[in-house]
Write an enzyme that holds these catalytic residues in place. Structure first.
Site, PDB file in Angstrom:
ATOM      1  N   ASN A   9     -13.489  54.056  -6.041  1.00  0.00           N
ATOM      2  CA  ASN A   9     -13.501  54.180  -7.494  1.00  0.00           C
ATOM      3  C   ASN A   9     -14.162  53.020  -8.226  1.00  0.00           C
ATOM      4  O   ASN A   9     -14.219  53.022  -9.452  1.00  0.00           O
ATOM      5  CB  ASN A   9     -12.078  54.353  -8.021  1.00  0.00           C
ATOM      6  CG  ASN A   9     -11.510  55.694  -7.613  1.00  0.00           C
ATOM      7  OD1 ASN A   9     -12.237  56.651  -7.400  1.00  0.00           O
ATOM      8  ND2 ASN A   9     -10.209  55.769  -7.484  1.00  0.00           N
ATOM      9  N   CYS A  10     -14.669  52.054  -7.524  1.00  0.00           N
ATOM     10  CA  CYS A  10     -15.303  50.879  -8.127  1.00  0.00           C
ATOM     11  C   CYS A  10     -16.695  51.250  -8.647  1.00  0.00           C
ATOM     12  O   CYS A  10     -17.514  51.840  -7.921  1.00  0.00           O
ATOM     13  CB  CYS A  10     -15.405  49.779  -7.078  1.00  0.00           C
ATOM     14  SG  CYS A  10     -16.378  48.355  -7.564  1.00  0.00           S
ATOM     15  N   ASP A  11     -16.973  50.901  -9.894  1.00  0.00           N
ATOM     16  CA  ASP A  11     -18.266  51.215 -10.501  1.00  0.00           C
ATOM     17  C   ASP A  11     -19.424  50.542  -9.768  1.00  0.00           C
ATOM     18  O   ASP A  11     -20.495  51.145  -9.600  1.00  0.00           O
ATOM     19  CB  ASP A  11     -18.285  50.816 -11.977  1.00  0.00           C
ATOM     20  CG  ASP A  11     -17.425  51.735 -12.837  1.00  0.00           C
ATOM     21  OD1 ASP A  11     -17.120  52.869 -12.396  1.00  0.00           O
ATOM     22  OD2 ASP A  11     -17.046  51.308 -13.940  1.00  0.00           O
ATOM     23  N   MET A  13     -19.517  49.795  -6.643  1.00  0.00           N
ATOM     24  CA  MET A  13     -19.685  50.548  -5.401  1.00  0.00           C
ATOM     25  C   MET A  13     -20.503  51.813  -5.649  1.00  0.00           C
ATOM     26  O   MET A  13     -21.395  52.146  -4.876  1.00  0.00           O
ATOM     27  CB  MET A  13     -18.323  50.940  -4.818  1.00  0.00           C
ATOM     28  CG  MET A  13     -17.572  49.818  -4.162  1.00  0.00           C
ATOM     29  SD  MET A  13     -18.392  49.164  -2.695  1.00  0.00           S
ATOM     30  CE  MET A  13     -18.564  50.631  -1.701  1.00  0.00           C
ATOM     31  N   LYS A  14     -20.192  52.509  -6.720  1.00  0.00           N
ATOM     32  CA  LYS A  14     -20.915  53.740  -7.041  1.00  0.00           C
ATOM     33  C   LYS A  14     -22.396  53.441  -7.267  1.00  0.00           C
ATOM     34  O   LYS A  14     -23.272  54.176  -6.797  1.00  0.00           O
ATOM     35  CB  LYS A  14     -20.303  54.406  -8.271  1.00  0.00           C
ATOM     36  CG  LYS A  14     -18.920  54.979  -8.007  1.00  0.00           C
ATOM     37  CD  LYS A  14     -18.291  55.507  -9.287  1.00  0.00           C
ATOM     38  CE  LYS A  14     -16.860  55.959  -9.044  1.00  0.00           C
ATOM     39  NZ  LYS A  14     -16.193  56.360 -10.290  1.00  0.00           N
TER      40      LYS A  14
END
Length: 116
Positions: A9-11, A13-14
């Site tokens: 859910n880490c931005d 990471m996305k």
């Protein structure tokens, strides 16, 4: 083999995963919040890139820790802290062959994968 470690859910990471996909880089994903991370792997990363770079001191998880847990950090104490609180590991950690990249920087990723 390329593996990206982090939290789904880490931005950041996305963004990193989208960059990899856009560059045609196949990378396995390891969610260390769900799948865990070993002390040996954390220690190897800390030795490779420095525990100071690996520990996310700016994140909410670290800031909410008691002062005693954050005091007098060294490599071993930092590794133990990250093992107990995986959200305190800076994201993403990208492992490509012998290379270990911490955090997302498009220029570093491009250099690592020979993309312009």
């Amino acid at each position: 083999m390329t593996t990206i470690y982090g939290i789904a859910n880490c931005d950041t990471m996305k963004t990193a995963r989208a960059w990899l996909a856009g560059a045609g880089v196949e990378a396995g994903f390891h969610d260390y919040k769900k799948q865990g991370v070993t002390a040996e792997l954390l220690a190897a990363w800390a030795d490779r890139v420095g525990w100071e770079r690996l520990l996310n001191r700016a994140g909410t998880t670290f800031r909410k820790l008691p002062d005693a847990a954050k005091a007098e950090l060294d490599r071993d104490r930092a590794v133990a802290l990250m093992l107990a609180h995986p959200s305190a590991i800076k994201r993403p950690v990208l492992v490509h062959g012998d290379a270990v990249e911490v955090g997302f920087d498009p220029a570093r990723y491009a250099a690592l994968f020979g993309r312009s």
